[in-house]
Write a protein that holds these residues in place. Structure first.
Motif, PDB file in Angstrom:
ATOM      1  N   SER A  85      52.522  58.569  22.096  1.00  0.00           N
ATOM      2  CA  SER A  85      53.140  59.561  21.209  1.00  0.00           C
ATOM      3  C   SER A  85      54.296  58.955  20.429  1.00  0.00           C
ATOM      4  O   SER A  85      54.491  59.248  19.242  1.00  0.00           O
ATOM      5  CB  SER A  85      53.629  60.755  22.039  1.00  0.00           C
ATOM      6  OG  SER A  85      52.556  61.383  22.703  1.00  0.00           O
ATOM      7  N   LEU A  89      54.466  58.122  16.148  1.00  0.00           N
ATOM      8  CA  LEU A  89      55.631  58.557  15.373  1.00  0.00           C
ATOM      9  C   LEU A  89      56.261  57.394  14.614  1.00  0.00           C
ATOM     10  O   LEU A  89      56.857  57.592  13.555  1.00  0.00           O
ATOM     11  CB  LEU A  89      56.667  59.181  16.301  1.00  0.00           C
ATOM     12  CG  LEU A  89      56.678  60.699  16.444  1.00  0.00           C
ATOM     13  CD1 LEU A  89      57.735  61.117  17.446  1.00  0.00           C
ATOM     14  CD2 LEU A  89      56.907  61.369  15.108  1.00  0.00           C
ATOM     15  N   LYS A  92      55.825  56.937  10.963  1.00  0.00           N
ATOM     16  CA  LYS A  92      56.517  57.838  10.045  1.00  0.00           C
ATOM     17  C   LYS A  92      58.011  57.560   9.948  1.00  0.00           C
ATOM     18  O   LYS A  92      58.643  57.893   8.962  1.00  0.00           O
ATOM     19  CB  LYS A  92      56.309  59.292  10.481  1.00  0.00           C
ATOM     20  CG  LYS A  92      54.896  59.806  10.277  1.00  0.00           C
ATOM     21  CD  LYS A  92      54.812  61.289  10.554  1.00  0.00           C
ATOM     22  CE  LYS A  92      53.491  61.851  10.054  1.00  0.00           C
ATOM     23  NZ  LYS A  92      53.380  61.897   8.585  1.00  0.00           N
ATOM     24  N   ILE A 123      56.754  64.402  21.382  1.00  0.00           N
ATOM     25  CA  ILE A 123      56.943  64.352  19.924  1.00  0.00           C
ATOM     26  C   ILE A 123      57.961  65.399  19.485  1.00  0.00           C
ATOM     27  O   ILE A 123      58.811  65.134  18.618  1.00  0.00           O
ATOM     28  CB  ILE A 123      55.593  64.535  19.207  1.00  0.00           C
ATOM     29  CG1 ILE A 123      54.671  63.356  19.526  1.00  0.00           C
ATOM     30  CG2 ILE A 123      55.786  64.664  17.697  1.00  0.00           C
ATOM     31  CD1 ILE A 123      53.241  63.520  19.058  1.00  0.00           C
ATOM     32  N   ASN A 127      61.309  64.418  17.546  1.00  0.00           N
ATOM     33  CA  ASN A 127      61.501  65.073  16.250  1.00  0.00           C
ATOM     34  C   ASN A 127      62.883  65.712  16.159  1.00  0.00           C
ATOM     35  O   ASN A 127      63.592  65.569  15.152  1.00  0.00           O
ATOM     36  CB  ASN A 127      60.414  66.127  16.058  1.00  0.00           C
ATOM     37  CG  ASN A 127      60.571  66.927  14.783  1.00  0.00           C
ATOM     38  OD1 ASN A 127      60.602  66.387  13.692  1.00  0.00           O
ATOM     39  ND2 ASN A 127      60.674  68.244  14.930  1.00  0.00           N
ATOM     40  N   LEU A 142      49.856  64.657  15.218  1.00  0.00           N
ATOM     41  CA  LEU A 142      50.322  63.387  15.766  1.00  0.00           C
ATOM     42  C   LEU A 142      49.953  63.263  17.241  1.00  0.00           C
ATOM     43  O   LEU A 142      49.563  62.188  17.717  1.00  0.00           O
ATOM     44  CB  LEU A 142      51.832  63.250  15.577  1.00  0.00           C
ATOM     45  CG  LEU A 142      52.286  62.991  14.141  1.00  0.00           C
ATOM     46  CD1 LEU A 142      53.781  63.251  14.003  1.00  0.00           C
ATOM     47  CD2 LEU A 142      51.958  61.559  13.729  1.00  0.00           C
TER      48      LEU A 142
END
Length: 349
Positions: A85, A89, A92, A123, A127, A142
């Motif tokens: 995970s 990420l 991005k 995630i 985030n 994702l």
């Protein structure tokens, strides 16, 4: 052990994500179809902080297992889902090394999306830690990538969407082709009961990827993009067992659509039909699950029951009269376990 005990300081941030139970719509999500899950009260909780030594430190309180990894390391077991995970990420945004503590009361290997809950929680935590601005659908997509690329399970999007955007109070009608979704109420006067059959399975080692490949082969023969576009009349054009796999998907999509306007009694009948289709056409059930479902379906307070999750073991879900769930569970499990089963109550807790 707590985050403090493992890492010597308090976490910077804590986030959670629920497991899910699927009421109808099994194996339709990777076929572009419709699903009808709901979130369950059990959650996976992820606590994080930035690591100071350049490594990801990942600890599972439930497994009492720690892995210390470089970002391009080789995670094993549960850490595949966690670092996978993180690594999706990284495509991005720049993600610093992390201390990650995981605890969960979502049963593992039971068909309640413990892996999706873990991925979504990781995630979601990152985030919010880094203010990346991802929404619930972004997080689900994702998380699905992490499952595909690091856990080796070519799952559809239902589990991650349910963990990311579903509610414990409503059903999530999800069109997995467009990701259009709507929360709709459970049938009035009834509640959801979830029992774990005790038959464990791991999707990467089960027939899950085989079934997905069979569906893709059926589409190739029929000249369509997904089985969502197939009709029942197309089944006769397919060889065995592809004809049975396609029939399950086509009829399961129809059951989801019918359930949206069905009475509670008909909803239960659709659940029963879904189980028979999973058992006979998709051949994704398990002898212990079948035995537990049979006992549930025979109980006077149960409208319908079926296997839930991808199959080959795991949990059963039943629609029961409101206020009866724990008594139904006690009645059914007494006989099931006396006959050699290892069942237990999951929902309601």
């Amino acid at each position: 052990m707590s985050f403090q005990e493992i890492f010597g300081h308090q976490p910077t941030l804590v986030r959670s994500a629920p497991g899910r139970v699927n009421l109808l719509g099994e194996h339709t999500d990777y076929n572009g179809g419709f699903v009808l899950p709901t979130a369950i009260p059990q959650e996976t909780t992820v606590s994080i902080s930035v690591s100071e030594d350049g490594l990801d430190h990942i600890y599972s309180a439930d497994l009492q297992e720690r892995q210390d990894l470089s970002r391009n390391g080789q995670p094993e077991g549960f850490a595949k889902y966690v670092q996978g995970s993180v690594r999706v990420l990284e495509r991005k945004a720049s993600i610093p090394p992390l201390n990650i503590h995981v605890s969960s009361n979502v049963p593992m290997g039971a068909g309640l999306s413990s892996s999706a809950a873990l991925e979504v929680a990781v995630i979601r935590a990152i985030n919010d830690l880094l203010d990346l601005g991802l929404n619930g659908v972004d997080i689900a997509l994702l998380a699905q990538q992490a499952e595909h690329q690091f856990a080796g399970v070519m799952c559809g999007i239902m589990d991650q969407m349910a963990s990311s955007v579903a509610s414990t109070r409503e059903m999530l009608l999800l069109d997995t082709l467009t990701l259009d979704r709507k929360l709709i109420p459970l049938p009035a006067g009834f509640e959801v009961l979830v029992l774990d059959s005790g038959a464990k399975r791991r999707l990467a080692e089960s027939g899950y990827n085989t079934r997905r490949a069979e569906c893709e082969k059926a589409c190739e023969i029929l000249g369509i993009a997904s089985l969502r576009d197939a009709q029942l009349s197309d089944v006769d054009r397919l060889p065995d067992p592809l004809n049975k796999r396609a029939r399950h998907v086509i009829t399961e999509n129809a059951r989801v659509q019918e359930a949206l306007t069905a009475t509670a009694e008909r909803f239960g009948e659709l659940m029963n039909l879904s189980h028979a289709s999973m058992r006979d056409d998709y051949e994704a059930s398990h002898v212990q699950v079948d035995a537990l479902v049979e006992r549930l379906q025979a109980h006077q307070d149960v409208l319908g029951a079926r296997i839930t999750g991808a199959g080959w073991g795991g949990c059963c879900v039943a629609l029961v009269k409101a206020g009866t769930a724990k008594q139904v569970a006690a009645d059914v499990l007494q006989g099931f376990n006396a006959a050699g089963g290892e069942g237990r109550l999951v929902v309601p807790e």
